[in-house]
Scaffold this motif. Sequence first.
Motif, PDB file in Angstrom:
ATOM      1  N   GLY A 104      56.161  87.872  19.733  1.00 29.82           N
ATOM      2  CA  GLY A 104      57.073  86.760  19.952  1.00 29.82           C
ATOM      3  C   GLY A 104      58.388  87.244  20.553  1.00 29.82           C
ATOM      4  O   GLY A 104      58.906  86.671  21.530  1.00 29.82           O
ATOM      5  N   VAL A 105      58.923  88.316  19.986  1.00 28.73           N
ATOM      6  CA  VAL A 105      60.179  88.859  20.473  1.00 28.73           C
ATOM      7  C   VAL A 105      59.991  89.397  21.891  1.00 28.73           C
ATOM      8  O   VAL A 105      60.841  89.198  22.774  1.00 28.73           O
ATOM      9  N   ARG A 106      58.847  90.040  22.132  1.00 31.21           N
ATOM     10  CA  ARG A 106      58.608  90.583  23.470  1.00 31.21           C
ATOM     11  C   ARG A 106      58.515  89.467  24.493  1.00 31.21           C
ATOM     12  O   ARG A 106      58.920  89.641  25.647  1.00 31.21           O
ATOM     13  N   GLY A 107      57.993  88.316  24.056  1.00 32.15           N
ATOM     14  CA  GLY A 107      57.950  87.172  24.956  1.00 32.15           C
ATOM     15  C   GLY A 107      59.370  86.767  25.371  1.00 32.15           C
ATOM     16  O   GLY A 107      59.637  86.501  26.543  1.00 32.15           O
ATOM     17  N   LEU A 108      60.288  86.754  24.395  1.00 31.18           N
ATOM     18  CA  LEU A 108      61.680  86.393  24.692  1.00 31.18           C
ATOM     19  C   LEU A 108      62.304  87.415  25.630  1.00 31.18           C
ATOM     20  O   LEU A 108      63.029  87.064  26.560  1.00 31.18           O
ATOM     21  N   ILE A 109      62.014  88.705  25.362  1.00 31.34           N
ATOM     22  CA  ILE A 109      62.590  89.749  26.211  1.00 31.34           C
ATOM     23  C   ILE A 109      62.066  89.584  27.642  1.00 31.34           C
ATOM     24  O   ILE A 109      62.826  89.637  28.608  1.00 31.34           O
ATOM     25  N   ALA A 110      60.730  89.353  27.749  1.00 32.09           N
ATOM     26  CA  ALA A 110      60.131  89.215  29.071  1.00 32.09           C
ATOM     27  C   ALA A 110      60.795  88.071  29.806  1.00 32.09           C
ATOM     28  O   ALA A 110      61.080  88.157  31.004  1.00 32.09           O
ATOM     29  N   SER A 111      61.060  86.997  29.061  1.00 32.78           N
ATOM     30  CA  SER A 111      61.676  85.837  29.660  1.00 32.78           C
ATOM     31  C   SER A 111      63.100  86.166  30.141  1.00 32.78           C
ATOM     32  O   SER A 111      63.531  85.715  31.191  1.00 32.78           O
ATOM     33  N   ALA A 112      63.810  86.979  29.374  1.00 27.74           N
ATOM     34  CA  ALA A 112      65.177  87.337  29.745  1.00 27.74           C
ATOM     35  C   ALA A 112      65.212  88.318  30.913  1.00 27.74           C
ATOM     36  O   ALA A 112      66.154  88.344  31.700  1.00 27.74           O
ATOM     37  N   ARG A 113      64.162  89.134  31.017  1.00 29.10           N
ATOM     38  CA  ARG A 113      64.131  90.134  32.087  1.00 29.10           C
ATOM     39  C   ARG A 113      63.942  89.488  33.451  1.00 29.10           C
ATOM     40  O   ARG A 113      64.129  90.130  34.472  1.00 29.10           O
ATOM     41  N   VAL A 114      63.504  88.207  33.388  1.00 29.55           N
ATOM     42  CA  VAL A 114      63.136  87.529  34.615  1.00 29.55           C
ATOM     43  C   VAL A 114      64.232  87.632  35.669  1.00 29.55           C
ATOM     44  O   VAL A 114      63.971  87.885  36.831  1.00 29.55           O
ATOM     45  N   ARG A 115      65.489  87.478  35.270  1.00 26.24           N
ATOM     46  CA  ARG A 115      66.572  87.425  36.259  1.00 26.24           C
ATOM     47  C   ARG A 115      66.676  88.727  37.035  1.00 26.24           C
ATOM     48  O   ARG A 115      66.998  88.718  38.205  1.00 26.24           O
ATOM     49  N   PHE A 116      66.384  89.828  36.357  1.00 20.43           N
ATOM     50  CA  PHE A 116      66.452  91.104  37.068  1.00 20.43           C
ATOM     51  C   PHE A 116      65.256  91.262  37.999  1.00 20.43           C
ATOM     52  O   PHE A 116      65.348  91.796  39.077  1.00 20.43           O
ATOM     53  N   GLN A 117      64.113  90.790  37.504  1.00 21.44           N
ATOM     54  CA  GLN A 117      62.881  90.995  38.265  1.00 21.44           C
ATOM     55  C   GLN A 117      62.829  90.092  39.489  1.00 21.44           C
ATOM     56  O   GLN A 117      62.293  90.468  40.519  1.00 21.44           O
ATOM     57  N   LEU A 118      63.383  88.875  39.355  1.00 21.07           N
ATOM     58  CA  LEU A 118      63.300  87.940  40.471  1.00 21.07           C
ATOM     59  C   LEU A 118      64.000  88.500  41.696  1.00 21.07           C
ATOM     60  O   LEU A 118      63.564  88.286  42.824  1.00 21.07           O
ATOM     61  N   ALA A 119      65.076  89.238  41.463  1.00 23.57           N
ATOM     62  CA  ALA A 119      65.831  89.769  42.574  1.00 23.57           C
ATOM     63  C   ALA A 119      65.060  90.862  43.302  1.00 23.57           C
ATOM     64  O   ALA A 119      65.284  91.136  44.472  1.00 23.57           O
ATOM     65  N   ASP A 120      64.123  91.463  42.610  1.00 24.01           N
ATOM     66  CA  ASP A 120      63.390  92.608  43.170  1.00 24.01           C
ATOM     67  C   ASP A 120      62.016  92.133  43.640  1.00 24.01           C
ATOM     68  O   ASP A 120      61.160  91.797  42.818  1.00 24.01           O
ATOM     69  N   PRO A 121      61.778  92.070  44.946  1.00 19.95           N
ATOM     70  CA  PRO A 121      60.494  91.536  45.440  1.00 19.95           C
ATOM     71  C   PRO A 121      59.288  92.258  44.850  1.00 19.95           C
ATOM     72  O   PRO A 121      58.240  91.650  44.669  1.00 19.95           O
ATOM     73  N   ALA A 122      59.444  93.540  44.511  1.00 21.41           N
ATOM     74  CA  ALA A 122      58.302  94.293  43.998  1.00 21.41           C
ATOM     75  C   ALA A 122      57.899  93.805  42.611  1.00 21.41           C
ATOM     76  O   ALA A 122      56.729  93.856  42.233  1.00 21.41           O
ATOM     77  N   LYS A 123      58.894  93.346  41.864  1.00 26.29           N
ATOM     78  CA  LYS A 123      58.605  92.935  40.481  1.00 26.29           C
ATOM     79  C   LYS A 123      58.534  91.422  40.336  1.00 26.29           C
ATOM     80  O   LYS A 123      58.406  90.892  39.237  1.00 26.29           O
ATOM     81  N   ARG A 124      58.626  90.710  41.460  1.00 33.54           N
ATOM     82  CA  ARG A 124      58.749  89.255  41.399  1.00 33.54           C
ATOM     83  C   ARG A 124      57.504  88.602  40.763  1.00 33.54           C
ATOM     84  O   ARG A 124      57.613  87.704  39.935  1.00 33.54           O
ATOM     85  N   ALA A 125      56.345  89.120  41.133  1.00 31.01           N
ATOM     86  CA  ALA A 125      55.097  88.517  40.628  1.00 31.01           C
ATOM     87  C   ALA A 125      55.060  88.575  39.102  1.00 31.01           C
ATOM     88  O   ALA A 125      54.708  87.606  38.431  1.00 31.01           O
ATOM     89  N   GLU A 126      55.497  89.730  38.597  1.00 28.24           N
ATOM     90  CA  GLU A 126      55.530  89.909  37.137  1.00 28.24           C
ATOM     91  C   GLU A 126      56.448  88.862  36.492  1.00 28.24           C
ATOM     92  O   GLU A 126      56.110  88.235  35.491  1.00 28.24           O
ATOM     93  N   ALA A 127      57.606  88.661  37.145  1.00 26.21           N
ATOM     94  CA  ALA A 127      58.568  87.701  36.616  1.00 26.21           C
ATOM     95  C   ALA A 127      57.997  86.290  36.637  1.00 26.21           C
ATOM     96  O   ALA A 127      58.131  85.535  35.668  1.00 26.21           O
ATOM     97  N   LEU A 128      57.290  85.938  37.723  1.00 28.61           N
ATOM     98  CA  LEU A 128      56.736  84.592  37.818  1.00 28.61           C
ATOM     99  C   LEU A 128      55.674  84.377  36.754  1.00 28.61           C
ATOM    100  O   LEU A 128      55.558  83.294  36.173  1.00 28.61           O
ATOM    101  N   THR A 129      54.893  85.421  36.471  1.00 27.05           N
ATOM    102  CA  THR A 129      53.904  85.321  35.403  1.00 27.05           C
ATOM    103  C   THR A 129      54.590  85.079  34.065  1.00 27.05           C
ATOM    104  O   THR A 129      54.165  84.241  33.267  1.00 27.05           O
ATOM    105  N   ALA A 130      55.698  85.826  33.857  1.00 27.26           N
ATOM    106  CA  ALA A 130      56.426  85.663  32.589  1.00 27.26           C
ATOM    107  C   ALA A 130      56.953  84.238  32.461  1.00 27.26           C
ATOM    108  O   ALA A 130      56.898  83.633  31.395  1.00 27.26           O
ATOM    109  N   ILE A 131      57.447  83.680  33.581  1.00 18.60           N
ATOM    110  CA  ILE A 131      57.966  82.304  33.541  1.00 18.60           C
ATOM    111  C   ILE A 131      56.830  81.327  33.229  1.00 18.60           C
ATOM    112  O   ILE A 131      56.962  80.437  32.391  1.00 18.60           O
ATOM    113  N   ALA A 132      55.682  81.541  33.921  1.00 21.68           N
ATOM    114  CA  ALA A 132      54.570  80.613  33.729  1.00 21.68           C
ATOM    115  C   ALA A 132      54.110  80.620  32.278  1.00 21.68           C
ATOM    116  O   ALA A 132      53.696  79.602  31.736  1.00 21.68           O
ATOM    117  N   ARG A 133      54.207  81.791  31.648  1.00 19.39           N
ATOM    118  CA  ARG A 133      53.733  81.888  30.274  1.00 19.39           C
ATOM    119  C   ARG A 133      54.711  81.237  29.311  1.00 19.39           C
ATOM    120  O   ARG A 133      54.331  80.690  28.301  1.00 19.39           O
TER     121      ARG A 133
END
Lengths: 628, 374
Positions: A104-133
Amino acid sequence: MQFLLPLLLAVMLAFPAAAQDAADVLRAHRDQIERPSRMTIGPVIDELAASGDPAAARILAAWEERRLGLLPDGRFVIEEDGTLTDLTGAAVGGDASMLRPNAGVRGLIASARVRFQLADPAKRAEALTAIARNPAPEHLPLLRAALAEGDDPAMARTERLLTIRFDPDPAARVAAIQSFGASLAIDVRAALNPILATTRVVSLDGPPPGNIAREVPVDEIGRTAAYDLLVAADLAPARLSPEGERAALLSHVEDGRIAGIPVATLNTRAARDAAYEALEASGAVPPAATEDEVDAALAAATIADVYAEPEEAVTDAARAALRGIDTKVGLMRFADLAMDAVSLASIYFLAAIGLAITFGVIRVINMAHGEFIMMGAYIGYAVQQVVPNYTLSLVIALPLAFAVAFAAGVALERLVIRHLYRRPLETLLATFGVSIMLQQLAKNIFGTQARPLTAPGWLSGSLTLNDVVSISWIRIAIFVLALLFLGLYLFIMRRTRLGLEVRAVQQNPSMAASMGIAPGRINMLAFGLGSGIAGIAGVAIGLFAQVTSELGQQYIVQSFMTVVVGGVGSIFGTLAGAALIGFLQKGIEWMNPSNTLAAQTYMILFIIIFIQFRPRGIIALKGRAAGD
Amino acid sequence: MRRSTIIFLAALAFLTVLVTVLAGTGLISTSFVKTLGMTLCLCLAAVAMDVVWGYTGILSLGHMAFFALGGYLIGMWLMYARTEAIVVQALSGQTLPPTPEEIRAGIGGQLFGVVGSTDIPWIWGFAHALPLQLALVVLVPGLLAAVFGWLAFRSRVTGVYLSILTQAMTLALALYLFQNDSGLRGNNGLSGLQNLPGVSAPQSVTALWLFWASAAALAAGYLLAAYVVGGTFGSVIRAIRDDEQRVRFLGYPVEGFKLFVFTLTAVIAAIAGALYYPQAGIVNPAEMMPIASIYLAVWVAIGGRGRLYGAVLGAAAVSLLSSWFTGGRAPSIPLGFYTIDWVDWWQVLLGLTFVLVTLLAPKGIGGLFDRWPK
């Protein structure tokens, strides 16, 4: 002072972002970070993410991946490739205990990491998955900010999905809904469906407030259920239930009597009602709603389904979109069902084609046909035990299954069936004897447990056209195999000497014999051919069914049906029979989706009735195969 | 009356007395009495099968469906009445006497809890009344056989086609009953049938009663069958077996004769089943699978078709041997490199016997009696 104040304000406003670095946040909330819970850790994570410190991204990543640890002196460290570094990246030594945040906590962290990942095209897909989840309103500005910097179709799509759910402006939401059109994607439906979620509301003074989906007539849900809604909303007194009546009566027992009525006589509902009314009259129990009161209350009540979503424009748009989607999904489902039916039909065709030869050509009913299918499946299994390469083992198993089943079929014909050509009913019984022998032998050799026959990798998985229509590669392969056999059969029967002789024997054995054809030999070869094809069908069926000694039994009755419905002795009849049965079974399953057993029952009933109108099957032949 | 009928009835009477005496002295166990009683019921089903197949030439692969259906119909009463007694007993301790609704709800929960329901389905409507349910034992299988037979014979389905069609009917029925919402407890079937409601006698006594009832049913069924296959009627149905077309051209209503025989034998099979399952204790849809009906044909073929005592002999011999071999009582044969365990090999032996009998002795065991001087 006049110019100092704004300056001070500016400094103060800038201060939290600039001066409070990630390490400070960690230090300040050490206790919570060490023992995080999903409930309390949210603000800490947000603070960390909002700190603006570039190290925050690294810390959050390490935390989520369980690489964040604590040294005994209280300093936070990050483990990278087996070495420990402190938050600035400098190597440190020591013995750190790693933090293990729960899912549960990792889900929150993943959600918070999104802002950093979105800026980075290489990690964007990961961020979008985290958002979708784990979508949240605060993702929306982040996505829009990222979109402003560069366009990315996947990101834009996620932004629209989040707009549908979280944007405060109804017009923007409607526009986002309409932008998807009749998309079949599951995530679009997942975003639209909650908008149309309703709750059933009941009120006594006119329609209830809110965005009403529709008013529900009392008749639709039934009087009892409607009144229960009123009771649940505290708008009407409870109706007397049998349990409630019983409890009320039991609490007023005096000397074996209730309100003067002997308890022993209260063994009917009417007697209990009378006793309760007597208690009610004396004021001992609260009055319960009578039927008239129920009717009056229901007449005054309005029952309505109310959307949780207050904006009517949004629900209208969502409903329209879903209606379009539903139509499209319905069409796709139909296509999917038709594909399933074709695949089922090809399985029946494969199982029945050998029978069509043995039953149709020589009019001998072979109850052991199912066991030849089983034999093929076990050969496939046995070959896989020796040849571990699944593709290669399949290449070996298919001809081997044909050869073994062919030999078994020829042996059966020579040893048993040859002597019984004049007694067709007894062939049925003798081959049944062979059938139970073969089944028990298989049980003795391979045991009663199901044996796995694994499909090679290229046959696993399925051909997916969209989110609704998909078909597994094994089924496609079986369809192709069935087509191949159809071609092979037609080739043998129409283009070879053997086929000519088989047809001659089928039409008139004595005439064929006088023309120099040996009917015995032809019968033997035809029987062997039919059995061999059953063997190959067994390998194919074994790929998706359980390989047990009863495998053949599951297909034998359907195979008989296929041949009988189609018309004995005609391969196209068998094809038609298989298609009819396959489509029928899938069609009935579709009408009553919960129940494949019922589907089979109704299918057999249909066949029994079908035989009334075409006793000789869809394609009836003349000649020997047409019977007496 | 033919000599074979008299001999048969005398032998059956002797067996009944013998078993009663032996059971009374405790020389044979209650379970063996039950096995014998069940065997007599199977013999009765075999007699029915012989009339329909051996004499009329209709190889029905569905007669055990009627047998199991008879078991289901009597089982509904047995189970309902017993559950009712249990529920009434359980509710009687309460202050308020139970209402009929409460008793019904209790029975529903007891009977259908296993399939996740508490409502008593409509097909149990007569289950509370023994006479009505007994009427259903005759009516339901009889009606099913009549409708099915009418459809099949009317469209001139004959020979192997008819066999396959009857097999399909059995399968359809079994698959239907396998569903939980068939109202007959899905694949759990009906159980606890060995306890006769309202009877406090011990199992050893009720087993003997049921054995007597089975023997009486077999005797009556045998007499009825002997009457049907004797005389003009018997001649006609044997003629239908030998050449249906010619009998039709002689002006006989062939379909009517076949339908009558098919329905009558279905009812006899159902009665046999109604006596069998109280001794077996449990009936479930697996009993209706086509294989059971094929076995019935196997017994008749091994015993000898076209002679009633042959059917009885075949059914008795094969089913008793079957339970002896599969019960693990037959001694294993060590071959040194491999031990023949009869539990595993009996089916193979049975299958082989069957092939050999069909090939070499088309008249079955009964054929041996032809050598006796008449």
